[in-house]
Design an enzyme around this catalytic site. Structure first.
Site, mmCIF file in Angstrom:
data_model
loop_
_atom_site.group_PDB
_atom_site.id
_atom_site.type_symbol
_atom_site.label_atom_id
_atom_site.label_comp_id
_atom_site.label_asym_id
_atom_site.label_seq_id
_atom_site.Cartn_x
_atom_site.Cartn_y
_atom_site.Cartn_z
ATOM 1 N N TRP A 164 79.559 28.883 11.262
ATOM 2 C CA TRP A 164 77.989 28.822 10.963
ATOM 3 C C TRP A 164 77.940 30.535 10.962
ATOM 4 O O TRP A 164 77.985 31.293 11.945
ATOM 5 C CB TRP A 164 76.862 28.841 11.887
ATOM 6 C CG TRP A 164 77.164 27.289 12.226
ATOM 7 C CD1 TRP A 164 78.071 27.215 13.279
ATOM 8 C CD2 TRP A 164 77.399 25.613 11.040
ATOM 9 N NE1 TRP A 164 77.963 24.901 12.964
ATOM 10 C CE2 TRP A 164 77.754 24.253 12.190
ATOM 11 C CE3 TRP A 164 76.782 25.934 9.876
ATOM 12 C CZ2 TRP A 164 78.016 23.911 11.635
ATOM 13 C CZ3 TRP A 164 76.672 24.457 9.191
ATOM 14 C CH2 TRP A 164 77.083 23.156 10.134
ATOM 15 N N ASP A 215 72.911 24.153 2.474
ATOM 16 C CA ASP A 215 71.856 23.735 3.465
ATOM 17 C C ASP A 215 70.501 24.437 2.783
ATOM 18 O O ASP A 215 71.221 24.227 1.377
ATOM 19 C CB ASP A 215 72.658 24.832 4.207
ATOM 20 C CG ASP A 215 72.780 24.208 5.775
ATOM 21 O OD1 ASP A 215 71.179 23.741 6.998
ATOM 22 O OD2 ASP A 215 73.633 24.186 6.490
ATOM 23 N N HIS A 263 68.795 19.469 6.478
ATOM 24 C CA HIS A 263 69.190 20.779 5.850
ATOM 25 C C HIS A 263 69.337 20.622 4.258
ATOM 26 O O HIS A 263 70.392 21.139 3.653
ATOM 27 C CB HIS A 263 70.517 20.583 6.015
ATOM 28 C CG HIS A 263 70.379 21.097 7.785
ATOM 29 N ND1 HIS A 263 70.261 22.109 8.466
ATOM 30 C CD2 HIS A 263 70.723 20.476 9.304
ATOM 31 C CE1 HIS A 263 70.087 22.902 9.417
ATOM 32 N NE2 HIS A 263 70.624 21.148 9.979
ATOM 33 N N GLU A 278 70.935 17.361 12.376
ATOM 34 C CA GLU A 278 69.484 17.856 12.419
ATOM 35 C C GLU A 278 68.797 18.085 11.509
ATOM 36 O O GLU A 278 68.117 18.289 11.133
ATOM 37 C CB GLU A 278 69.724 19.308 12.729
ATOM 38 C CG GLU A 278 70.634 19.657 13.425
ATOM 39 C CD GLU A 278 70.929 21.243 13.674
ATOM 40 O OE1 GLU A 278 71.153 22.805 14.767
ATOM 41 O OE2 GLU A 278 70.940 21.686 12.272
HETATM 42 C C1 ACM Z 1 75.333 21.676 13.375
HETATM 43 O O1 ACM Z 1 75.879 22.664 14.295
HETATM 44 N N1 ACM Z 1 74.389 21.423 13.375
HETATM 45 C C2 ACM Z 1 76.142 20.349 12.904
#
Ligand code: ACM
Length: 546
Positions: free
Chosen positions: A461, A182, A253, A320
């Site tokens: 996350w 990321d 990312h 994103e």
């Molecule tokens: C994500 O939560 N951006 C996949």
């Protein structure tokens, strides 16, 4: 009461119990040797009982009175992950259609032995270990029962990953989605590109808490897995019938990769040599340049990845991806023109489509976040539907496979209570009950379309989870509810017996205690689990914020 979590399809109780003693044996039939090794190992640690291999198939018992035994068998006629566990006067027999079924049955056996069966050394070497007489018949609802762990935002050292694989196995989860790259860190050694880890695996400092927080942790953060570490993780997972699906996130990312190899970025828009691994949260504007050089570079990355990860699916992210730099970049615009594409979304589709073909040619399948639907989905691609159900519904309707992981239900980084002392300051409230009432298959799908829902996945996350205590707190107890949704054939959400689940959880908390899991207690965070006020405040009306 057996208090199985996830609950089983059918349990018929008997009377009496099988006692395991120093004379008990464990017989692992053909095809179940690996499960036998695993079970003997964990039970030896917890109980001190040696459970030697039976010399002959019917020698699994001790003398039939004091020391019964355990037998593991493949039973044709059961599905590959289906199992039957029979505990009666002849001992405990665990049968599965495949080794995976036997393994899930062995996990049930461990639950039946009581919470101390989860310890790593016997508390009382003289105690009796007993399995109640009963029959359990069980099989999973979904074949993809996943957990995604983000080790980029905060690195989890290898031992922690192995521990999470054990926690997954204990909950009958079978897909570990390993978010390895990321903006904030690259975590897998790629031998031909050493700077990905030399430069890309650490950042100088870290934003503390929510991205709007004024606080920084002013110390370097980093780490990565060597290729041998990865082989070990994959092998450890395989012993537990867990598939590891690696994710290399492209074309967004990717700031950590660009900071290591500036030529990967949009050099005609910004000076990419000035970039470093990102130290804040949110969505970075620094995305990969859509050039042949970038494609060749990532083919090299994926070549090494395919050597390490045998999984059918390879995750390429795709979420994103801000397109501002592509709008400004003469190189990107020339590419759009040359390929006759409509716009930047189509350029992203072209980028993902390239890797779809590349992976398919190598016998693998691409999976990506639902943004890969925008601008057209590559032929064989599958979708992780995270922004809700919509992406998953669209993908399933067009014949693509889907993993349902909508952030509204199974984003375990989101706070689990509205209380001011809740430590994680991001996202909406997702309670244990919310997760328990999550339904992976939306009612809009026909049964043929629903057949494309491979299963479901909870996502962790880690922007605000800087160590494993924080990860435990966010994951548990909600991961136990999620596991039941993924494994068990539960009724429709409104009809689910949440009170019954909570009763079983009372026993399950003792298992988690024995496993050393720092879960959120039902009454709220313990004093040392709280976070100071400014960061612990709910963000009213704010979208999930990273
Ligand atoms: C994500 O939560 N951006 C996949």
């Amino acid at each position: 009461m057996t208090s199985l979590i996830p609950t089983a399809r059918g349990v018929v109780a008997g009377s009496g119990e099988v006692r395991l003693t120093a004379r008990s044996r464990l017989s692992a039939g053909t095809g179940t040797e690996g499960v036998g090794r695993w079970l003997r190992g964990v039970l030896w640690q917890a109980t001190g009982l040696p459970l030697p291999e039976a010399r002959e198939p019917d020698d699994m018992q001790g003398d039939g009175t004091e020391g019964d035994g355990i037998a593991l068998r493949i039973a044709p006629g059961l599905g590959p992950e289906e199992y039957r566990l029979v505990s009666d006067g002849t001992g405990v027999l665990v049968e599965g259609g495949g080794a995976a079924g036997v393994f899930w049955g062995a996990q049930t056996l461990r639950q039946l032995l009581g919470p101390d069966a989860y310890r790593k050394a016997p508390l009382d070497p003289g105690r009796t270990w007993a399995v109640p007489h009963l029959t359990v018949e069980d099989a999973p609802r979904f074949r993809w029962r996943g957990l995604m762990l983000d080790v980029s935002r905060h690195f989890m050292p290898k031992d922690g990953v192995l521990r999470y694989l054990d926690l997954m196995a204990a909950h009958k989860l079978n897909v570990f989605h390993f978010h390895l790259t990321d903006d904030q860190g690259w975590r897998v050694e790629i031998k031909r590109y050493p700077r990905l880890t030399e430069t890309g695996s650490w950042r100088a400092r870290t934003k503390f808490g929510h991205r709007a927080s004024p606080l920084w942790e002013e110390k370097p953060h980093g780490g990565f897995y060597t290729q041998d570490d990865i082989r070990e993780i994959v092998a450890y997972a395989a012993e537990r019938h867990i598939t590891v699906v690696p994710e290399i996130d492209v074309p967004g990312h990717s700031q950590a990769a660009i900071s290591a190899y500036p030529e990967l970025g949009n050099t005609d828009v910004i000076d990419t040599t000035s970039l470093s691994v990102w130290d804040s949260w949110g969505i970075s504007a620094n995305v990969l340049a859509p050039t042949d050089n970038t494609l060749r570079f990532y083919e090299g990355v994926f070549e090494e990845l395919l050597e390490l990860f045998p999984s059918e699916f390879i995750h390429v992210g795709g979420d994103e991806c801000l397109k501002d730099q592509w709008r400004q970049s003469p190189t990107a615009q020339a590419r759009i023109k040359e390929l006759g594409l409509a716009d930047e979304d189509a350029l992203q589709s072209w980028f993902i489509g390239h890797f779809d073909k590349w992976l398919t040619a190598r016998g693998r399948r691409l999976i990506g976040w639902d943004e890969i639907l925008e601008g057209g989905l590559a032929d064989g691609a599958a979708v992780s539907s995270w922004r809700g159900y919509e992406g998953g519904i669209a993908a399933a309707r067009s014949g693509h496979d889907v993993v349902m992981c909508p952030e509204q239900h199974v984003y375990l980084d989101h706070r689990q209570d509205a209380g001011a002392d809740e430590p994680v300051p991001i996202g909406y409230v997702r309670t244990l009950e919310d997760v328990y009432r999550f339904e992976p298959v939306p009612p809009q799908l026909t049964s043929a379309e629903a057949g494309h829902v491979l299963g479901t996945q909870a996502n962790l996350w880690t922007e605000v989870m800087e160590d494993h205590a924080r990860v435990d707190y966010q994951a548990f107890p909600r991961l136990a509810a999620f596991a039941e949704v993924a494994w068990s054939a539960l009724p429709a959400p409104a009809e689910r017996d949440f009170a019954g689940f909570e009763e079983r959880m009372a026993v399950h908390y003792r298992r988690l205690d024995a496993l050393g899991v720092g879960y959120r207690p039902p009454a709220g965070p313990l004093p040392w689990q709280r976070r100071p006020g400014v960061l612990g405040r709910p963000i009213e009306g704010a979208p999930p914020n990273r």
